[in-house]
Design an enzyme around this catalytic site. Structure first.
Site, PDB file in Angstrom:
ATOM      1  N   CYS A  40       0.833  -1.213   0.000  1.00 56.14           N
ATOM      2  CA  CYS A  40       0.000   0.000   0.000  1.00 56.14           C
ATOM      3  C   CYS A  40       0.858   1.249   0.000  1.00 56.14           C
ATOM      4  CB  CYS A  40      -0.890   0.047   1.229  1.00 56.14           C
ATOM      5  SG  CYS A  40      -2.115  -1.247   1.266  1.00 56.14           S
ATOM      6  N   CYS A 111      -6.212  -3.033   4.968  1.00 61.80           N
ATOM      7  CA  CYS A 111      -5.742  -1.701   5.351  1.00 61.80           C
ATOM      8  C   CYS A 111      -5.802  -1.519   6.864  1.00 61.80           C
ATOM      9  CB  CYS A 111      -6.596  -0.612   4.717  1.00 61.80           C
ATOM     10  SG  CYS A 111      -6.708  -0.768   2.948  1.00 61.80           S
TER      11      CYS A 111
END
Ligand code: FES
Length: 198
Positions: A40, A111
């Site tokens: 990410c 996440c």
């Protein structure tokens, strides 16, 4: 179903995140953890203050360059852990955080893993600085597929990114594409991680 729909609680914590660490925070913290998710490209810093007499977390602040889901889940996590015994906080999983938030779109669960990782790093830092290194649990990766050098941590990451079948796991990691001996163990782990996170 439109899985881009966030719950009110997620939106609230995203637009008004709690316990954010500010630049000029001069307070002295007892433990600091910094982790990142290479995929990410994001980073999470978490600091804790410990009530040493009680062995609980007195304060927790954080900062991230992550996405909306990372922000909302860490905000909620920082509220959950206040007053919590260190041992209990150490065991918090992304699933616990998601449950507290209401829900999170499935493809965004990965996440939310940064917050609890950073929290464990901060607690470990506190243990180390205070002569309690025996309490540190090292999250060492185990190689599952010898041929392609794929670890259990990579299998877990693939699940968090959406792999649900052996084929999808192979697409993510290239595991099992040579001798195939790792297949049974990989499937067991795949199912265990799906159960753990979803
Ligand atoms: S051990 Fe996984 S393909 Fe050989």
């Amino acid at each position: 179903m439109n899985d881009w729909v966030y719950t009110e609680k997620v939106k609230d914590h995203f637009t008004n995140p709690r316990n954010v660490l500010s630049q000029d925070d001069t307070a002295v913290y007892d433990g600091k953890g910094k982790v990142g998710n290479i995929k990410c490209g994001d980073e999470m810093i978490m600091v804790i203050k410990v009530d040493k007499a009680k062995g609980t977390i007195a304060d927790c602040k954080w900062k991230t360059y992550g996405c909306a889901s990372a922000i909302a889940s860490t905000s909620v996590l920082s509220e959950m852990v206040k007053g919590m015994p260190l041992e209990q906080a150490y065991k918090i999983t992304p699933k616990d955080v998601t449950r507290e938030l209401g829900s999170l779109p499935e493809h965004k669960i990965h996440c939310s893993v940064l917050g609890d990782k950073a929290l464990r790093a901060a607690i470990n830092d506190y243990y180390e600085k205070n002569g309690m290194s025996e309490k540190i649990e090292i999250e060492e990766a185990r190689i599952i597929c010898q041929c392609m050098n794929v670890t259990d941590h990579e299998i877990e990451a693939a699940v968090l990114e959406g792999a649900r079948t052996y084929l999808e796991l192979q697409e993510h990691t290239k595991l099992g594409t040579v001798c195939g001996q790792c297949k049974d163990q990989a499937i067991t782990l795949l199912n265990a991680y799906i159960k753990k996170h979803f």
